[in-house]
Design a protein around this motif. Structure first.
Motif, PDB file in Angstrom:
ATOM      1  N   LEU A 129      -0.739  11.182  -9.739  1.00 21.64           N
ATOM      2  CA  LEU A 129      -0.756  12.288 -10.600  1.00 21.64           C
ATOM      3  C   LEU A 129       0.081  13.831 -10.330  1.00 21.64           C
ATOM      4  CD1 LEU A 129      -4.541  12.275 -10.402  1.00 21.64           C
ATOM      5  CD2 LEU A 129      -3.300  11.275 -12.573  1.00 21.64           C
ATOM      6  N   ASP A 130       0.119  14.060  -8.617  1.00 19.22           N
ATOM      7  CA  ASP A 130       1.569  15.172  -9.012  1.00 19.22           C
ATOM      8  C   ASP A 130       2.608  14.314  -8.990  1.00 19.22           C
ATOM      9  OD1 ASP A 130      -0.177  16.792  -7.813  1.00 19.22           O
ATOM     10  OD2 ASP A 130       0.143  16.158  -5.797  1.00 19.22           O
ATOM     11  N   MET A 131       3.247  13.308  -9.337  1.00 21.69           N
ATOM     12  CA  MET A 131       3.862  12.828  -9.223  1.00 21.69           C
ATOM     13  C   MET A 131       4.846  12.685 -10.519  1.00 21.69           C
ATOM     14  SD  MET A 131       6.381   9.195  -8.100  1.00 21.69           S
ATOM     15  CE  MET A 131       6.198   9.947  -6.632  1.00 21.69           C
ATOM     16  N   LEU A 132       3.818  11.837 -11.403  1.00 23.60           N
ATOM     17  CA  LEU A 132       4.164  11.679 -12.724  1.00 23.60           C
ATOM     18  C   LEU A 132       3.708  13.024 -13.550  1.00 23.60           C
ATOM     19  CD1 LEU A 132       1.271   9.131 -13.382  1.00 23.60           C
ATOM     20  CD2 LEU A 132       3.812   9.163 -13.563  1.00 23.60           C
ATOM     21  N   SER A 133       2.843  14.743 -12.922  1.00 17.32           N
ATOM     22  CA  SER A 133       3.074  15.600 -13.911  1.00 17.32           C
ATOM     23  C   SER A 133       4.073  16.073 -13.653  1.00 17.32           C
ATOM     24  CB  SER A 133       1.821  16.141 -13.069  1.00 17.32           C
ATOM     25  OG  SER A 133       0.649  15.805 -13.473  1.00 17.32           O
ATOM     26  N   ALA A 134       5.034  16.091 -12.743  1.00 10.85           N
ATOM     27  CA  ALA A 134       6.034  16.624 -12.269  1.00 10.85           C
ATOM     28  C   ALA A 134       7.655  16.955 -13.249  1.00 10.85           C
ATOM     29  CB  ALA A 134       7.424  15.524 -11.247  1.00 10.85           C
ATOM     30  N   GLU A 135       8.151  18.131 -13.032  1.00  7.04           N
ATOM     31  CA  GLU A 135       8.630  18.850 -14.205  1.00  7.04           C
ATOM     32  C   GLU A 135       9.881  17.576 -14.645  1.00  7.04           C
ATOM     33  OE1 GLU A 135      11.619  22.665 -15.477  1.00  7.04           O
ATOM     34  OE2 GLU A 135      10.169  22.431 -13.304  1.00  7.04           O
ATOM     35  N   VAL A 136      10.272  16.697 -14.075  1.00  9.88           N
ATOM     36  CA  VAL A 136      11.887  15.917 -13.652  1.00  9.88           C
ATOM     37  C   VAL A 136      11.187  14.823 -14.616  1.00  9.88           C
ATOM     38  CG1 VAL A 136      10.783  14.245 -11.723  1.00  9.88           C
ATOM     39  CG2 VAL A 136      13.269  14.566 -12.951  1.00  9.88           C
ATOM     40  N   GLY A 191       0.780  -1.538  -0.104  1.00 11.91           N
ATOM     41  CA  GLY A 191       0.165  -0.053  -0.150  1.00 11.91           C
ATOM     42  C   GLY A 191       1.324   0.822  -0.362  1.00 11.91           C
ATOM     43  N   CYS A 192       2.115   1.316  -0.429  1.00 10.17           N
ATOM     44  CA  CYS A 192       2.753   2.172  -0.144  1.00 10.17           C
ATOM     45  C   CYS A 192       3.398   3.541  -1.282  1.00 10.17           C
ATOM     46  CB  CYS A 192       4.450   1.731   0.491  1.00 10.17           C
ATOM     47  SG  CYS A 192       4.730   0.452  -0.467  1.00 10.17           S
ATOM     48  N   MET A 193       2.436   2.971  -2.541  1.00 14.46           N
ATOM     49  CA  MET A 193       2.674   4.010  -4.091  1.00 14.46           C
ATOM     50  C   MET A 193       1.875   4.850  -3.884  1.00 14.46           C
ATOM     51  SD  MET A 193       1.379   3.418  -7.888  1.00 14.46           S
ATOM     52  CE  MET A 193       2.206   2.080  -8.168  1.00 14.46           C
ATOM     53  N   CYS A 194       0.703   5.397  -2.354  1.00 15.25           N
ATOM     54  CA  CYS A 194       0.089   6.916  -2.278  1.00 15.25           C
ATOM     55  C   CYS A 194       0.827   7.307  -1.494  1.00 15.25           C
ATOM     56  CB  CYS A 194      -1.159   5.969  -2.720  1.00 15.25           C
ATOM     57  SG  CYS A 194      -1.431   5.125  -3.539  1.00 15.25           S
ATOM     58  N   CYS A 195       1.569   6.738  -0.354  1.00 14.22           N
ATOM     59  CA  CYS A 195       2.096   7.876   0.187  1.00 14.22           C
ATOM     60  C   CYS A 195       2.956   9.000   0.800  1.00 14.22           C
ATOM     61  CB  CYS A 195       3.311   6.882   1.548  1.00 14.22           C
ATOM     62  SG  CYS A 195       2.704   5.145   2.348  1.00 14.22           S
ATOM     63  N   VAL A 196       2.584   9.706   1.328  1.00 10.61           N
ATOM     64  CA  VAL A 196       3.135  11.273   1.142  1.00 10.61           C
ATOM     65  C   VAL A 196       4.133  11.307  -0.075  1.00 10.61           C
ATOM     66  CG1 VAL A 196       3.881  13.527   2.060  1.00 10.61           C
ATOM     67  CG2 VAL A 196       1.844  11.946   2.933  1.00 10.61           C
ATOM     68  N   ASN A 197       5.639  10.279   0.687  1.00  9.94           N
ATOM     69  CA  ASN A 197       7.056  11.036   0.413  1.00  9.94           C
ATOM     70  C   ASN A 197       6.938   9.978  -1.103  1.00  9.94           C
ATOM     71  OD1 ASN A 197       6.977   7.812   1.116  1.00  9.94           O
ATOM     72  ND2 ASN A 197       7.974   7.989   2.703  1.00  9.94           N
ATOM     73  N   GLY A 198       6.162   8.914  -1.312  1.00  7.64           N
ATOM     74  CA  GLY A 198       6.045   8.844  -2.739  1.00  7.64           C
ATOM     75  C   GLY A 198       7.605   7.883  -2.471  1.00  7.64           C
TER      76      GLY A 198
END
Length: 327
Positions: free
Chosen positions: A102-109, A62-69
């Motif tokens: 979604l935030d991670m996949l949209s990140a500039e990096v 269940g740790c894909m969605c954790c705050v630290n990602g």
């Protein structure tokens, strides 16, 4: 650029079945990968998807969605470094919140590498009449974040389910596409739809659970161990799962009855039997089984419930169903 789709859905909505349907229609010559996350530690979906023809990376617990990602970042980076991909399908746990992903996949990096396309949310409309599910933050936000809603399990709907879906559609669909189907049978062309739902979701307050190990691969048996149990809990749900070695076979009728009658919400597994293997998928009273000619490398079965269950009693009953040496 790798085309990426997020495929969400609450527990038992049919995400894995949908993935298998999509992978069966993968264009020849394209290289696809699946990044799959489960609430439990055992890793059932990895076993179900292992022969799908796609590259597979598991993130259990269940740790894909954790705050630290971090587990998702590491898993995603490994896929990008090690494989030349055309499409990546990401399946979070049914108890996962979509914002962090979604935030991670949209990140500039990741912008030079990834193109985020339509996000699909699987919905079993019968869940709309379940107050506990309807009030779950993850359930609500999975639907709110999606570009396309897949109303699945149409063959099981009653008139009240159709009415509940129609009411939800009027109140919350907001111009998005809704597709009704059964067994996850959707047109793979939906994956090429652009991402257009850009509403901002709040950070999930509820997504908390216990971390075990690295969170990058499913549970493996220790050397010389015949079986092992793993446990996880969070967000008001509990998961208990078992893995058994390749020499352990189970009584076919016995294991099916054990899964059907267990006093829990959800049972999912791939078990080695004398005839080969059987996959088990139960959500409430819905019970689906499928025989598999090619046996998996081991047996795995997992229970998810919305309260503590008598795990030791369930385990005792399960162990009695082994046909091989009972060690």
């Amino acid at each position: 650029m790798i085309q990426v789709n997020l495929i969400t859905g609450f527990l038992g909505s049919g995400k894995t079945t949908t993935l298998l349907h999509l992978l069966a229609q993968k264009p020849e010559g394209e290289n696809w990968a699946i990044l799959v996350n489960e609430f439990g530690e055992i890793g059932i979906d990895g076993a179900l998807l292992a022969e799908s023809g796609a590259v597979l990376k598991e993130i259990p617990g269940g740790c894909m969605c954790c705050v630290n990602g971090l587990p998702m970042q590491v898993g995603l980076n490994m896929l990008l470094r090690q494989h030349q991909l055309d499409r990546l399908l990401i399946e979070p746990t049914g108890l996962g919140h979509p914002k962090q992903i979604l935030d991670m996949l949209s990140a500039e990096v990741y912008q030079p590498w990834l193109t985020l396309q339509a996000s699909l949310a699987l919905l079993d409309p019968r869940q709309l009449s379940d107050a506990r599910v309807r009030s779950n933050e993850n359930f609500r936000d999975q639907l709110a974040a999606a570009d396309i809603i897949i109303a699945n399990k149409q063959d099981r709907w009653q008139e009240e389910d159709r009415q509940a879906l129609a009411q939800w559609q009027a109140e919350a669909l907001a111009g998005r596409l809704l597709v009704s189907t059964e067994y996850g049978r959707i047109d793979p062309a939906l994956l090429a739809q652009p991402r257009h739902n850009l509403r901002t979701l709040p950070q999930s307050e509820a997504h908390q659970h216990t971390h075990h190990g690295s969170g990058l691969s499913a549970l493996r048996l220790d050397r010389n161990a015949r079986w092992r149990r793993a446990f996880n809990q969070g967000q008001g749900y509990y998961a208990c799962g078992w893995a058994f070695d390749s020499d352990t076979l189970f009584d076919t009728i016995g294991i099916l009855e054990w899964a059907r009658l267990a006093p829990v919400t959800r049972v999912k597994g791939v078990m080695r039997i004398a005839e080969g293997a059987v996959s088990i998928n139960r959500q409430g009273a819905d019970f689906h089984i499928e025989t598999r000619q090619a046996p998996p490398p081991d047996s795995r079965i997992e229970i998810i419930h919305d309260s503590e269950a008598d795990w030791n009693q369930l385990q005792s009953e399960l162990l009695k169903l082994r046909l091989s040496d009972k060690t």
